[in-house]
Design a protein around this motif. Structure first.
Motif, PDB file in Angstrom:
ATOM      1  N   SER A 195       0.858  -1.185   0.000  1.00 12.51           N
ATOM      2  CA  SER A 195       0.000   0.000   0.000  1.00 12.51           C
ATOM      3  C   SER A 195       0.893   1.233   0.000  1.00 12.51           C
ATOM      4  CB  SER A 195      -0.870   0.004   1.249  1.00 12.51           C
ATOM      5  OG  SER A 195      -0.045   0.143   2.376  1.00 12.51           O
ATOM      6  N   PRO A 196       0.326   2.422  -0.297  1.00 13.84           N
ATOM      7  CA  PRO A 196       1.151   3.629  -0.243  1.00 13.84           C
ATOM      8  C   PRO A 196       1.920   3.741   1.073  1.00 13.84           C
ATOM      9  CG  PRO A 196      -0.995   4.159  -1.155  1.00 13.84           C
ATOM     10  CD  PRO A 196      -1.035   2.710  -0.761  1.00 13.84           C
ATOM     11  N   ARG A 245      -6.801  -0.427 -12.875  1.00 13.65           N
ATOM     12  CA  ARG A 245      -7.790  -1.480 -13.087  1.00 13.65           C
ATOM     13  C   ARG A 245      -9.095  -0.883 -13.601  1.00 13.65           C
ATOM     14  NH1 ARG A 245      -9.803  -5.153  -8.182  1.00 13.65           N
ATOM     15  NH2 ARG A 245     -11.137  -3.334  -7.860  1.00 13.65           N
ATOM     16  N   ARG A 246      -9.414   0.316 -13.096  1.00 14.11           N
ATOM     17  CA  ARG A 246     -10.677   0.943 -13.502  1.00 14.11           C
ATOM     18  C   ARG A 246     -10.750   1.143 -15.007  1.00 14.11           C
ATOM     19  NH1 ARG A 246     -10.218   5.446  -8.903  1.00 14.11           N
ATOM     20  NH2 ARG A 246     -10.270   3.971  -7.183  1.00 14.11           N
ATOM     21  N   VAL A 274     -20.562  -6.993 -11.753  1.00 14.88           N
ATOM     22  CA  VAL A 274     -19.345  -6.220 -11.533  1.00 14.88           C
ATOM     23  C   VAL A 274     -18.205  -7.098 -11.029  1.00 14.88           C
ATOM     24  CG1 VAL A 274     -18.327  -4.349 -10.167  1.00 14.88           C
ATOM     25  CG2 VAL A 274     -20.654  -4.146 -11.004  1.00 14.88           C
ATOM     26  N   LYS A 284     -14.292  -7.804 -12.573  1.00 11.40           N
ATOM     27  CA  LYS A 284     -13.052  -7.644 -11.815  1.00 11.40           C
ATOM     28  C   LYS A 284     -12.184  -8.895 -11.915  1.00 11.40           C
ATOM     29  CE  LYS A 284     -14.806  -4.164  -8.845  1.00 11.40           C
ATOM     30  NZ  LYS A 284     -14.329  -3.125  -9.741  1.00 11.40           N
ATOM     31  N   SER A 334      -2.280  -3.779  -5.250  1.00 10.51           N
ATOM     32  CA  SER A 334      -2.395  -3.401  -3.843  1.00 10.51           C
ATOM     33  C   SER A 334      -3.419  -4.267  -3.128  1.00 10.51           C
ATOM     34  CB  SER A 334      -2.775  -1.919  -3.734  1.00 10.51           C
ATOM     35  OG  SER A 334      -3.962  -1.675  -4.451  1.00 10.51           O
ATOM     36  N   GLU A 341     -16.059  -0.470  -4.555  1.00  5.66           N
ATOM     37  CA  GLU A 341     -15.898  -0.553  -6.005  1.00  5.66           C
ATOM     38  C   GLU A 341     -15.681  -1.989  -6.491  1.00  5.66           C
ATOM     39  OE1 GLU A 341     -12.163   0.427  -8.032  1.00  5.66           O
ATOM     40  OE2 GLU A 341     -11.732   1.672  -6.296  1.00  5.66           O
ATOM     41  N   TYR A 352      -9.112   5.135  -0.176  1.00  3.37           N
ATOM     42  CA  TYR A 352      -7.866   4.897   0.530  1.00  3.37           C
ATOM     43  C   TYR A 352      -7.085   3.900  -0.312  1.00  3.37           C
ATOM     44  CZ  TYR A 352      -4.682   3.510   4.304  1.00  3.37           C
ATOM     45  OH  TYR A 352      -3.579   3.240   5.065  1.00  3.37           O
ATOM     46  N   ASN A 353      -5.765   4.099  -0.424  1.00  3.26           N
ATOM     47  CA  ASN A 353      -4.955   3.183  -1.231  1.00  3.26           C
ATOM     48  C   ASN A 353      -5.470   3.030  -2.657  1.00  3.26           C
ATOM     49  OD1 ASN A 353      -3.091   2.621   0.611  1.00  3.26           O
ATOM     50  ND2 ASN A 353      -3.846   0.590   1.174  1.00  3.26           N
ATOM     51  N   ASN A 354      -5.905   4.111  -3.281  1.00  3.26           N
ATOM     52  CA  ASN A 354      -6.431   4.056  -4.658  1.00  3.26           C
ATOM     53  C   ASN A 354      -7.658   3.182  -4.818  1.00  3.26           C
ATOM     54  OD1 ASN A 354      -4.281   5.621  -5.404  1.00  3.26           O
ATOM     55  ND2 ASN A 354      -2.990   3.856  -5.879  1.00  3.26           N
ATOM     56  N   ARG A 355      -8.340   2.913  -3.746  1.00  5.05           N
ATOM     57  CA  ARG A 355      -9.574   2.145  -3.866  1.00  5.05           C
ATOM     58  C   ARG A 355     -10.709   2.973  -3.266  1.00  5.05           C
ATOM     59  NH1 ARG A 355      -7.789  -0.733  -6.958  1.00  5.05           N
ATOM     60  NH2 ARG A 355      -7.114  -2.905  -6.900  1.00  5.05           N
ATOM     61  N   VAL A 356     -11.848   2.990  -3.925  1.00  7.88           N
ATOM     62  CA  VAL A 356     -13.002   3.678  -3.350  1.00  7.88           C
ATOM     63  C   VAL A 356     -13.664   2.724  -2.369  1.00  7.88           C
ATOM     64  CG1 VAL A 356     -15.235   4.733  -3.807  1.00  7.88           C
ATOM     65  CG2 VAL A 356     -13.356   5.071  -5.400  1.00  7.88           C
ATOM     66  N   TYR A 357     -13.621   3.085  -1.093  1.00 10.20           N
ATOM     67  CA  TYR A 357     -14.143   2.181  -0.065  1.00 10.20           C
ATOM     68  C   TYR A 357     -15.614   2.378   0.220  1.00 10.20           C
ATOM     69  CZ  TYR A 357     -10.080  -0.454   1.248  1.00 10.20           C
ATOM     70  OH  TYR A 357      -9.062  -1.347   1.242  1.00 10.20           O
TER      71      TYR A 357
END
Lengths: 436, 446, 271
Positions: A52-53, A112-113, A129, A133, A145, B114, B137-142
């Motif tokens: 993660s970041p 990914r989006r 959905v 994925k 991540s 997402e 958070y962390n490039n993910r929409v929670y």
């Protein structure tokens, strides 16, 4: 003979089981937790491995591997044969796979989006959905991540993405990407180095000292002496009245005090007749808050001393009082030369015992001021509670809270051992007299 | 003919799986919610009704039972939800402040929404992008934002007039603040004047929020402070901005316009006082409108109260406001089907019409652009004016696992300075010591 | 004895605040009064509406009361059962490590138990009793046990051992003797401990608040605290009415068993 030896443990074991499981075990666990970095974010039961970041920051900063962090931080989705083959094995929807091959082959996506968007344009796209994925994941060529359940799974994913790690780099990646807790002395170090630890200690000292001296001892003694000189009936009445705070549930009892101190409450209404502006008397200044905290706790605490001292005074032979009456001693002299010397042990007992109780008690403070205003009445036990169970950003600090609690636990142990020493524990545990 | 019959039978058997009734119980729990916020959970119940109808139309049978619960305060709610989640008994949907996302995502208590609904679908594609960012958070929409808000600065018009401001001045007041011409210190001077003239009691010139809250980051921003480094996304503690912020409150106490022991004043007393002109300047949230005009009985809000951004502190800062959206979060239930249903409910509950019910009832702001075209919203003067005047300048707190501790430390310093226990310099120094001890590398100290 | 006037006057003055608090608890629940005034204006039952209609967003008061009764009675039963047998063993039977056990009970009794909440939560979660009344019962009982054992042991010690001797020489078993002969001897102590445990459970706030926050397991203390915490419905008279409703059983028990309780509190408890 046999029976008695087996009956003892048999009769003791249920209670022992309960106390061990739900009292002793938590003590041991608290000790263990206090040496960990446990919090809501790390979870209690263990963690996962996630690039993660935050973990990349640690990798770049603490481990001095900025280049590796940059590599791992990349995200790339590439439509190629290997991904398509995976899909062919998994998906029964061959038309969709053919369509992907036909329309998207060779394309790359950094998010990914974006790939999902492309997939959603297709004629044979799945409705769901989650399905989309899954398909997108087949073309992932970087670590991504997503969390992994084991370190090996993470390392394998890194290897698959074409990044080779040295032994030390592997360790660094595992350590920095782990989301769970680890062992550390950090909590105790932090406690020693932080200025507000001293504040909490000081608050605790004020609270225990004042409540104990003024109420649990001083006022209790007054009550016991005065009720002693009253006719039995009214003495009993006053003793009953002063027991009320102790038997009232804390939530209600504190509510009554709030009513006294509230800005539309009793004090404000009373003082309005003297042109004093209404205000919240409990919280309007640090001094006021302390006065109320000590009163609230003291009213409860006084009753126990009152009862113990009363029964001790009752045990003094009446003849001593009559004799001193005949000698013309004043009441004050009676108290000084007859009663107080005989109260030495009860006073010592109350001091020891209530010190311990006050150290650990915080429910009344929690309900009355919750440590306010501005943390001025936050005593150690309340601080431990707040740390472990309240947090502005949903991240409860279990580890640090446990370390704070541990300090109390150790204090409690030391003090109670001391007090067993003082009170001749051996006398209390003389051997049973019947041995059959 | 036989093959036809068996084919029909086969297909009947295959499709019958779809018509089996599916029963779900979805629990939704909201924190910090009173009666006015009832639509936080009711919207999910409404969404369940719609989803069941959709399923029925599609020829499927779906039963959803929604269990709702609201907590009035935040502490008990966060405690209960975290512990319940820790023991695998979390409610399916949680309505909470966005600042919980970081810690809860890291520990896996919540899952990204997402993964279950497409961000390109309606109404998600209509949600303000910055609000979606706040829910990530962390490039993910929670989660999806449940409401937006802003935290305005308020002034009592009548007192302003008595201080010598003309009607035109009062109307231009928000602009003067927005451009940075009128600063926090100008405000303190006016507050002092109002007290000296006897318009308000001592200590009521500037009457801030009575407890710790996100609001207090606004002053840090007013003095040029930054919370997050845009490049590395690390938390930032700007010593100079913090010192000025602490000093500002010390000065307010020194001038006698704010009480030293203001923190801890009961909320109900505070609301009653500010809604009836007992204070000259104060700050609150957009949702206060509901309280002032409702329970406190202030009939003419716009005639009595002027509102604006929080003024800049000095040249280094800017006028600003903070938005602290609540979000619908999806907890990890170890069952994708249940999570998908919950995600769909959140999606439907975010539809402009449904969300507008909450926005107007509780005086929050909308989350989607389309709400400006919903009559209920468009005809509401408060919602429209607040949206236009405040929302473009709103910043939000960062989502970071360390933010809770960071916030704690900042607040403790502010409180120590405010109550006169420490000077601003001492308080900053101690905050820095503590930051270094608790989160060595994750915070940049400037 | 000489005149009791002076102590009586001083005591009365000192007791005024306390007496007023409890007096107004009673007055405010049945009367209407202006905010900020201390003189009631008229009689009303409106503050008691929670008994026949649910307050907005709150659980049903009778369900909550039932939970509290269940919680308090089961805890009391558990404490009585476990501590009466364990205390007898410690008082009369020779058990390896007896000294340590007794010392342990002493130490635990003076222990900051609430600081163990997080660990307690984990254990409850592990055995699957988090957010249930049963879980809170077990914890509360365990925390009360050391005190119960200590108190009852003291009472067993005062039972003359000739009684037991006689029974045992008549051929009764040790266990039978305890049940049929010794236990009746310490009835007053058992009664006192029962009342005490019941009151302690009835008043308990932090344990149920943290360990059973769900609506289905709510007890009166948590219900009342939740009511007070909600600042959008500030209604002191209503709080007091719920509070009075909550405290009535306590007062009743106190009045009936005042004597036993005095012994118990004198014997030393927390606080």
């Amino acid at each position: 003979m046999n029976k008695s030896t087996s009956l003892g443990p048999f009769m003791l074991s249920p209670a022992l089981l309960f106390v061990t499981l739900f009292f002793l075990l938590p003590v041991v666990m608290t000790a263990v937790f206090s040496f960990t970095t446990m919090s809501t974010a790390t979870g209690i039961t263990g963690g996962r491995y996630q690039i993660s970041p935050a973990s990349l920051r640690v990798l770049a900063g603490d481990y001095q591997l900025p280049e590796l962090a940059r590599q791992l931080g990349q995200q790339r989705y590439h439509i190629d044969d290997s991904g398509l083959n995976i899909l062919r094995e998994e998906q029964e929807n061959t038309e969709l796979v053919d369509e992907i091959q036909q329309k998207l082959s060779g394309q790359s996506f950094t998010q990914r989006r974006d790939l999902e968007r492309a997939l959603r344009q297709l004629n044979h796209r799945p409705r769901n959905v989650r399905k989309i994925k899954e398909i997108a994941e087949a073309f992932q060529h970087t670590v991504g991540s997503e969390p992994f359940d084991s370190a090996d799974a993470l390392l394998k994913a890194i290897q698959d993405s074409g990044v080779t790690l040295t032994e030390s780099e592997q360790q660094a990646v595992i350590k920095s990407s782990y989301t769970g807790w680890h062992w550390s002395l950090e909590n105790y170090r932090r406690m020693v180095s932080l200025p507000d630890t001293a504040t909490a200690l000081f608050n605790t000292l004020i609270y225990v000292l004042f409540t104990l001296m003024l109420f649990n001892l001083g006022f209790a003694l007054c009550l016991a002496l005065m009720t002693h000189y009253l006719p039995p009936r009214s003495g009993a009445f006053f003793r009953g009245l002063w027991l009320l705070p102790r038997i009232s549930p804390p939530v209600l009892y504190v509510l009554l005090w709030k009513w006294v101190a509230w800005d539309t409450g009793f004090l404000s209404a009373l003082l309005a007749n003297f042109d004093v502006a209404p205000r919240n008397w409990m919280l309007n200044s640090a001094t006021n808050a302390w006065v109320f905290i000590i009163l609230i706790n003291g009213f409860v605490g006084a009753s126990m001393g009152m009862l113990i001292f009363s029964s001790a005074i009752k045990a003094i032979p009446q003849t001593q009082f009559w004799a001193s009456d005949v000698d013309g001693a004043s009441r004050w002299q009676q108290i000084r030369y007859i009663i107080l010397p005989q109260l030495r042990w009860p006073i010592l007992f109350i001091t020891c015992y209530q010190t311990l109780s006050l150290l650990a008690s915080f429910d009344l403070i929690l309900l009355a001021t919750d440590g306010g205003p501005g943390g001025t009445t936050e005593v150690w036990s309340l601080k431990a509670y707040h740390t472990a169970l309240n947090n502005y950003a949903g991240n409860l600090q279990y580890g640090y809270g446990a370390a704070l609690a541990m300090v109390l636990v150790v204090m409690g142990l030391v003090l109670s051992l001391l007090y067993l020493r003082v009170f001749k524990f051996d006398r209390l545990v003389s051997k049973p007299r019947i041995e059959i | 003919m036989k093959w036809l019959a068996s084919g029909l039978l086969c297909s009947a058997l295959l499709t019958s799986g779809l018509t089996l009734a599916k029963d779900y119980t979805i629990s939704v729990v909201a924190g910090g919610s009173s009666d006015a916020d009832s639509y936080r959970t009711e919207a999910i119940a409404m969404a369940a009704d719609i989803l069941m109808r959709e399923a029925a139309v599609a020829g499927e049978s779906l039963n959803i039972k929604v269990e709702q619960r609201s907590y009035n305060n935040w502490d008990d709610f966060k405690q209960a939800v975290t512990l319940a989640a820790e023991s695998g008994k979390a409610p399916n949907i949680v309505v909470t402040g966005h600042e919980d996302i970081a810690a809860w995502a890291q520990s896996g208590l919540i899952v990204p929404i997402e993964d279950y609904i497409s961000l390109d679908s309606w109404p998600v594609n209509n949600i303000y992008p910055n609000l979606l960012n706040i829910a990530s958070y962390n490039n993910r929409v929670y989660g999806l934002p449940q409401d937006a808000e802003a935290r305005p600065f308020f002034a009592w018009k009548d007192h302003l007039a008595k201080l010598g401001y003309s009607a035109a001045d009062i109307d231009a007041f928000p602009d003067k603040i927005a451009t940075g011409e009128y600063t926090l210190y100008d405000m303190l001077n006016d507050a002092k004047k109002a007290q000296d003239m006897g318009l308000v009691e001592p200590g009521y010139g500037f009457y801030p929020r009575v407890s710790n809250g996100p609001d207090y980051w606004q002053f840090y921003t007013s003095f040029g402070g930054q919370l997050q480094d845009p490049q590395s996304h690390r938390l930032v503690f700007d010593q100079e901005a913090a010192r000025k912020t602490y000093q500002f409150f010390i000065d307010a106490v020194k001038m006698g316009v704010t009480r030293k022991n203001h923190i801890g004043t009961p909320w109900d007393q505070w609301y009653a006082e500010v809604a009836h002109g007992k204070a000259m300047f104060w700050h609150g949230g957009t949702w206060h409108y509901a309280r002032y005009t409702g329970k406190e009985g202030l009939t003419d809000f716009f005639g009595n109260i002027q509102f604006s951004l929080i003024p800049a502190g000095d040249r280094s800062g800017k006028a600003n406001t903070l938005t602290h959206p609540l979000v619908y979060l999806l907890t990890d239930q170890k069952n994708d089907d249940v999570q998908e249903i919950a995600a769909k409910l959140i999606q439907i509950a975010s539809e402009p019409r449904i969300n507008t019910l909450h926005a107007i009832k509780s005086s929050h702001l909308g989350i989607t652009k389309e709400q400006l075209n919903i009559p209920l919203y468009a005809n509401n003067r408060w919602a429209m004016e607040a949206t236009e005047r405040l929302l473009p300048y709103a910043s939000a707190m960062p989502n970071d696992t360390d933010f809770g501790n960071f916030w704690n430390i900042y607040w403790k310093g502010l409180e120590a300075a405010w109550t006169g226990q420490k000077t601003a310099e001492q308080a900053v120094k101690e905050a820095v010591t503590e930051l270094r001890a608790t989160m060595a590398n994750s915070v940049i100290i400037r | 004895m000489r005149s009791a006037k002076l102590p009586f006057v001083i005591l009365s003055i000192l007791s005024v605040p306390l007496a007023l608090m409890y007096l107004y608890l009673l007055i405010d629940t049945f009367t209407i009064s202006e905010p900020g005034s201390l003189m009631p204006r008229g009689f009303t039952l409106e503050h008691w509406r929670f008994l026949w209609q649910d307050l907005p967003g709150r659980a049903n008061i009778w369900q909550v009361t039932l939970n509290t009764i269940i919680f308090a009675t089961i805890t009391t039963t558990l404490v009585l059962l476990l501590s009466s047998s364990a205390a007898y063993a410690l008082s009369r039977l020779n058990i390896p490590g007896r000294r340590i056990l007794l010392g342990g009970a002493m130490v635990l009794h003076a222990f900051p138990s609430v600081t163990l909440l997080i660990a307690i939560f984990l254990i409850l979660q592990y055995v699957g009793l988090y957010d249930t009344i049963a879980g809170v019962v077990i914890i509360k009982a365990s925390l009360e046990l050391p005190l119960g054992i200590w108190i009852l042991k003291g009472f067993y010690d005062t039972v003359p051992w000739e009684i037991e001797m006689a029974a045992i020489q008549d051929g009764a078993s040790r266990f039978y003797t305890w049940r049929k002969i010794v236990l009746p001897q310490i009835k007053p102590a058992l009664a006192a401990l029962a009342i005490f445990s019941f009151l302690a459970s009835w008043s308990e706030y932090i344990l149920p608040q943290v360990l059973a926050p769900g609506n289905h397991a709510q007890v009166l203390s948590v219900y009342l605290a939740g009511l007070i915490a909600d600042d959008s419905h500030f209604d002191m008279a209503l709080f007091k009415s719920v509070g009075l409703f909550y405290v009535l059983p306590v007062f009743a028990l106190f009045l009936i068993f005042q004597k036993q309780l005095m012994n118990m509190y004198g014997g030393g408890t927390k606080g």
